[in-house]
Scaffold this active site. Sequence first.
Site, mmCIF file in Angstrom:
data_model
loop_
_atom_site.group_PDB
_atom_site.id
_atom_site.type_symbol
_atom_site.label_atom_id
_atom_site.label_comp_id
_atom_site.label_asym_id
_atom_site.label_seq_id
_atom_site.Cartn_x
_atom_site.Cartn_y
_atom_site.Cartn_z
ATOM 1 C CG ASP A 181 -3.565 14.296 -4.114
ATOM 2 O OD1 ASP A 181 -4.506 13.594 -3.710
ATOM 3 O OD2 ASP A 181 -2.999 14.117 -5.213
ATOM 4 C CG ASN A 188 -13.119 9.846 -4.279
ATOM 5 O OD1 ASN A 188 -14.167 10.461 -4.390
ATOM 6 N ND2 ASN A 188 -11.969 10.306 -4.730
ATOM 7 C CG HIS A 200 -9.416 13.605 -1.673
ATOM 8 N ND1 HIS A 200 -8.402 13.630 -2.608
ATOM 9 C CD2 HIS A 200 -9.899 12.339 -1.678
ATOM 10 C CE1 HIS A 200 -8.281 12.434 -3.166
ATOM 11 N NE2 HIS A 200 -9.188 11.628 -2.627
ATOM 12 C CB CYS A 208 -0.907 -0.036 1.229
ATOM 13 S SG CYS A 208 -1.796 1.490 1.529
ATOM 14 C CG HIS A 232 -7.453 8.708 0.973
ATOM 15 N ND1 HIS A 232 -7.477 7.403 0.554
ATOM 16 C CD2 HIS A 232 -7.798 9.464 -0.108
ATOM 17 C CE1 HIS A 232 -7.794 7.361 -0.730
ATOM 18 N NE2 HIS A 232 -8.007 8.598 -1.155
ATOM 19 C CG HIS A 237 -4.244 3.600 3.739
ATOM 20 N ND1 HIS A 237 -3.152 2.968 4.342
ATOM 21 C CD2 HIS A 237 -4.648 4.542 4.622
ATOM 22 C CE1 HIS A 237 -2.925 3.498 5.521
ATOM 23 N NE2 HIS A 237 -3.819 4.461 5.721
ATOM 24 C CG HIS A 254 -3.878 -1.095 5.160
ATOM 25 N ND1 HIS A 254 -3.566 -0.345 4.054
ATOM 26 C CD2 HIS A 254 -4.708 -2.075 4.730
ATOM 27 C CE1 HIS A 254 -4.166 -0.851 2.985
ATOM 28 N NE2 HIS A 254 -4.872 -1.901 3.372
ATOM 29 C CB CYS A 299 1.102 1.093 4.404
ATOM 30 S SG CYS A 299 -0.510 0.727 5.148
HETATM 31 P P1 5GP Z 1 -8.601 8.379 -4.303
HETATM 32 O O1 5GP Z 1 -8.988 8.310 -5.728
HETATM 33 O O2 5GP Z 1 -8.153 7.037 -3.772
HETATM 34 O O3 5GP Z 1 -9.655 9.011 -3.439
HETATM 35 O O4 5GP Z 1 -7.375 9.378 -4.214
HETATM 36 C C1 5GP Z 1 -6.063 8.980 -4.097
HETATM 37 C C2 5GP Z 1 -5.227 10.217 -4.147
HETATM 38 O O5 5GP Z 1 -3.905 9.877 -3.767
HETATM 39 C C3 5GP Z 1 -5.132 10.845 -5.538
HETATM 40 O O6 5GP Z 1 -5.610 12.190 -5.478
HETATM 41 C C4 5GP Z 1 -3.652 10.782 -5.877
HETATM 42 O O7 5GP Z 1 -3.178 11.934 -6.543
HETATM 43 C C5 5GP Z 1 -3.001 10.610 -4.524
HETATM 44 N N1 5GP Z 1 -1.782 9.819 -4.548
HETATM 45 C C6 5GP Z 1 -1.593 8.619 -5.188
HETATM 46 N N2 5GP Z 1 -0.343 8.175 -4.964
HETATM 47 C C7 5GP Z 1 0.266 9.105 -4.178
HETATM 48 C C8 5GP Z 1 1.571 9.201 -3.618
HETATM 49 O O8 5GP Z 1 2.429 8.326 -3.791
HETATM 50 N N3 5GP Z 1 1.831 10.298 -2.847
HETATM 51 C C9 5GP Z 1 0.897 11.276 -2.629
HETATM 52 N N4 5GP Z 1 1.270 12.304 -1.870
HETATM 53 N N5 5GP Z 1 -0.337 11.214 -3.134
HETATM 54 C C10 5GP Z 1 -0.656 10.140 -3.910
HETATM 55 ZN ZN ZN Z 2 -2.264 1.164 3.741
#
Ligand code: 5GP
Ligand code: ZN
Length: 112
Positions: A32, A87, A102, A6, A100, A98, A48, A9
């Site tokens: 992000d 989301n 925004h 992950c 989160h 994982h 996690h 993680c």
């Molecule tokens: P989700 O679509 O799961 O709600 O959003 C995942 C978010 O994680 C996306 O906005 C993406 O830009 C961000 N993200 C994905 N990989 C990484 C990473 O390695 N580092 C950071 N800081 N953000 C990430």
């Molecule tokens: Zn995780």
Amino acid sequence: MSAESCVFCKIVAGTLPADIILDTEDLLVIKDINPQAPIHYLILPKKHIETLLDLNPMDTLLASELLMITQRLANKAGIKSFRLVANNGKEANQRVPHLHLHFVAGSKMTGF
Ligand code: 5GP
Ligand code: ZN
């Protein structure tokens, strides 16, 4: 997805770099990597948990911390308006499995 593979993680473990905004006992807030607004942070629990549906009653304090930390983020950024987005699940376009939130701010928002 297992915790070992992950990305969040790995960021929590410090094996993948990230811009860290806040680091508490239970939560990490990072920028992000692909911001959709001038301020775009991700609030994530250090442990996690894949989705909101995987929270259990033992996580009640953690769940409230996920919301309460927005006050510190708003204070730090000097703002009073922001949008929180979760989301939750593949159909809702959750790409990182994982949990989160925004935290998005810094521009005029429409919709919702
Ligand atoms: P989700 O679509 O799961 O709600 O959003 C995942 C978010 O994680 C996306 O906005 C993406 O830009 C961000 N993200 C994905 N990989 C990484 C990473 O390695 N580092 C950071 N800081 N953000 C990430
Ligand atoms: Zn995780």
